[in-house]
Design an enzyme around this catalytic site. Structure first.
Site, short mmCIF file in Angstrom:
data_model
loop_
_atom_site.label_atom_id
_atom_site.label_comp_id
_atom_site.label_asym_id
_atom_site.label_seq_id
_atom_site.Cartn_x
_atom_site.Cartn_y
_atom_site.Cartn_z
N ASP A 36 0.81 -1.22 0.00
CA ASP A 36 0.00 0.00 0.00
C ASP A 36 0.84 1.27 0.00
O ASP A 36 0.31 2.36 -0.18
CB ASP A 36 -0.95 0.02 1.20
CG ASP A 36 -2.35 -0.38 0.78
OD1 ASP A 36 -2.53 -0.67 -0.41
OD2 ASP A 36 -3.25 -0.38 1.63
N ASP A 285 -11.66 38.68 -31.86
CA ASP A 285 -10.98 37.41 -32.13
C ASP A 285 -11.75 36.23 -31.54
O ASP A 285 -11.66 35.10 -32.03
CB ASP A 285 -9.57 37.46 -31.51
CG ASP A 285 -8.93 36.10 -31.55
OD1 ASP A 285 -8.60 35.65 -32.66
OD2 ASP A 285 -8.79 35.46 -30.50
N LEU A 421 -8.73 32.07 -37.84
CA LEU A 421 -8.27 32.25 -39.22
C LEU A 421 -8.02 30.89 -39.86
O LEU A 421 -8.38 30.64 -41.01
CB LEU A 421 -6.99 33.10 -39.23
CG LEU A 421 -6.35 33.26 -40.60
CD1 LEU A 421 -7.29 34.01 -41.53
CD2 LEU A 421 -5.03 34.01 -40.49
S1 SF4 Z 1 -7.33 -2.55 -2.52
FE1 SF4 Z 1 -7.06 -1.19 -0.77
S2 SF4 Z 1 -5.82 -2.34 0.66
FE2 SF4 Z 1 -5.65 -3.38 -1.29
S3 SF4 Z 1 -3.83 -2.48 -2.23
FE3 SF4 Z 1 -5.56 -1.28 -2.95
S4 SF4 Z 1 -5.68 0.39 -1.53
FE4 SF4 Z 1 -4.43 -1.14 -0.55
#
Ligand code: SF4
Length: 523
Positions: A36, A285, A421
């Site tokens: 993550d 313009d 133009l």
């Molecule tokens: S689904 Fe949620 S927990 Fe899983 S990698 Fe993606 S952000 Fe992270």
């Protein structure tokens, strides 16, 4: 289950990261699986921040699931506090950690840490990034500022003290937030309004505790700061602004609203509304811009503001208006009704693509996704809203709000269009090698979409859906005649003619059908 390739918003914990990263001394411990940490890149690469976000992840792995993940969380919190010494701590779970139900808030409470700990409950399977950011900001301020005493009545501002406002909403990874803030500060200064606290951008935890001291709140982005502002209005009796100052008309309304809240005269500030964009849009313009059909999509606040600028300040026709922000769908529906278009509320980019392909607008104003869609369809496009890529975190000052914001938007929206133009030259000298229908806008040079993208030499400019059996086909001469039409209106001419033929049961489109259709639609 929903099949998704692109998503307009991240999970809600990314919203929480945006708040923590914007601030100076708040740390966020996130119970999350290994991997993550990808979210760090949003801040270090796209926004080009020079520091990692203040986020510590538990990064549990498959083998940890057999053990004590709750203990892992507690150890991570203890270590993070010792190492980073924050003034306040956010704790929460990402999508996967939500499933193992370790209760980060309860676990952190057992540690009896010597600092405020704010637990976040962000339902990752129902809510998204902007909601997560709004909820986090609200929880943080509620945790740090607390509730007013019972029977609280806000005392009137002493006559000798200048009015004071908080500016709420600018945060990390916000589309032009840095520059919008400068513009909003200038507008407040014009009216003699002092800034009490800006939050969360560059704020300290102690600043959030001072938020109730202001007379009222300026809500820059309702989807990010609306929840907090409504709570402050209820609990601390602080009124809030509703108008978002994107566009000249909206900026004038914003000044009037601020002046009312502050009890000052708006006239001197209103006289200063003299952005170049106003004159540029009126100059001869810009006549050729009148009536160009524009499709607008983004978060609700930017999409609604863009529609007003497009229709009332530049003279475009709003041909479509939509948002992916379901929380703000009502505001968007109201705006769509003003322009007589069906509101498009969806977070499915394929639906947006189908909508754009059917409308064949002259210009698309949208997010990074619409930029890709417009490229595929050979349509000009400018970006007006997040999600955005790295080029929309520019080095130069490039706000959307206030007077300079109006100038920036005017330039950005007109740039992708063929100049007036050249439009004429294309129609008059279609066999010229430079101004041929195959040529892209010459002011865009090598960066313009290639002629094959524009569908100039290919028979169909659109990735047409698989032809149904009752779809009319094109005679060779008719196809040749179609290609004499400048490319930027050719897609529309093709679709109108096909519709005309279908409605009349014509199986083969001839040159005559093409001109009959033209006469029909221009009648
Ligand atoms: S689904 Fe949620 S927990 Fe899983 S990698 Fe993606 S952000 Fe992270």
């Amino acid at each position: 289950m929903q099949l998704t390739l692109w998503t307009y918003e991240g999970p809600p914990h990314v919203g929480a990261m945006r708040v923590a990263t914007a601030m100076r001394d708040v740390h966020y411990v996130l119970h999350a699986p290994q991997g993550d940490t990808y979210a760090d890149l949003l801040f270090t690469m796209i926004e080009r921040r020079d520091q990692r976000p203040p986020v510590t992840y538990t990064t549990f792995q498959a083998r940890d699931l057999g053990g004590d993940t709750a203990e892992l969380f507690k150890t991570t919190v203890r270590d993070a506090v010792t190492r980073h010494q924050p003034a306040a701590l956010l704790v929460g779970a990402s999508c996967t950690a939500e499933l193992i139900q370790d209760d980060p808030g309860g676990l952190a409470a057992t540690l009896q840490l010597p600092l405020p700990v704010i637990p976040l409950e962000l339902p990752a399977y129902q809510r998204k990034e902007n909601w997560g950011a709004a909820e986090t900001l609200y929880r943080l301020v509620r945790g740090l500022a607390g509730l007013p005493p019972a029977q609280y009545v806000r005392p009137p501002r002493p006559a000798e003290r200048a009015p004071r406002a908080n500016i709420l909403g600018p945060m990390a990874l916000g589309f032009r937030h840095r520059d919008d803030l400068r513009e909003v500060r200038e507008l407040l200064a014009l009216l003699g309004i002092e800034v009490n606290v800006v939050a969360p951008l560059d704020a300290h935890a102690a600043d959030l505790a001072r938020i109730p001291e202001a007379d009222f709140n300026v809500v820059m982005y309702p989807e990010l700061a609306g929840t907090l502002a409504d709570w402050l209005a209820r609990q601390w009796q602080q009124p809030r602004t509703r108008q978002v100052p994107i566009g000249l008309g909206a900026t004038a309304d914003f000044i009037t609203e601020l002046a009312t809240l502050a009890g000052v005269d708006p006239a001197p500030a209103l006289q200063r509304i003299d952005a170049r964009a106003r004159w540029f849009a009126r100059s001869v313009d810009s006549t050729y811009l009148t009536g160009k059909r524009v499709f607008i999509f983004g978060d609700a606040c930017h999409a609604v503001a863009a529609a007003r600028v497009a229709a009332r300040e530049i003279g475009f026709t709003v041909a479509g208006l939509g948002t992916y922000s379901r929380e703000q769908a009502r505001e968007l529906r109201e705006a769509a009704a003003l322009y007589g278009v069906e509101p498009l509320i969806t977070d499915d980019y394929l639906e947006v693509e189908r909508h754009i392909a059917a409308l064949q607008p002259d210009l698309v104003l949208g997010t990074q996704m619409e930029r890709h869609i417009a490229k595929r369809l050979g349509l000009p496009c400018a970006v007006i809203s997040a999600p955005v890529h790295v080029q929309d975190f520019p080095a130069r000052h490039a706000p959307q709000m206030g007077l300079e914001g109006a100038n920036v938007m005017f330039d950005a929206w007109v740039l992708p269009l063929m100049m007036g133009l050249e439009e004429h030259l294309l129609a008059m000298f279609r066999d010229d090698f430079e101004f041929s229908p195959q040529a892209a806008p010459s002011h865009l040079g090598a960066t313009a979409p290639s002629s094959s993208n524009l569908g100039a030499s290919a028979p169909a400019p659109l990735p047409a859906p698989a032809p149904a059996s009752n779809e009319p086909s094109w005679a060779v001469e008719a196809e040749r005649e179609l290609h004499k039409i400048p490319f930027f209106v050719r897609g529309k001419a093709r679709r109108n003619t096909e519709r005309f033929a279908r409605d009349r049961g014509v199986a083969l489109i001839t040159v005559e059908t093409l001109y009959d259709a033209k006469a029909h639609f221009s009648a």
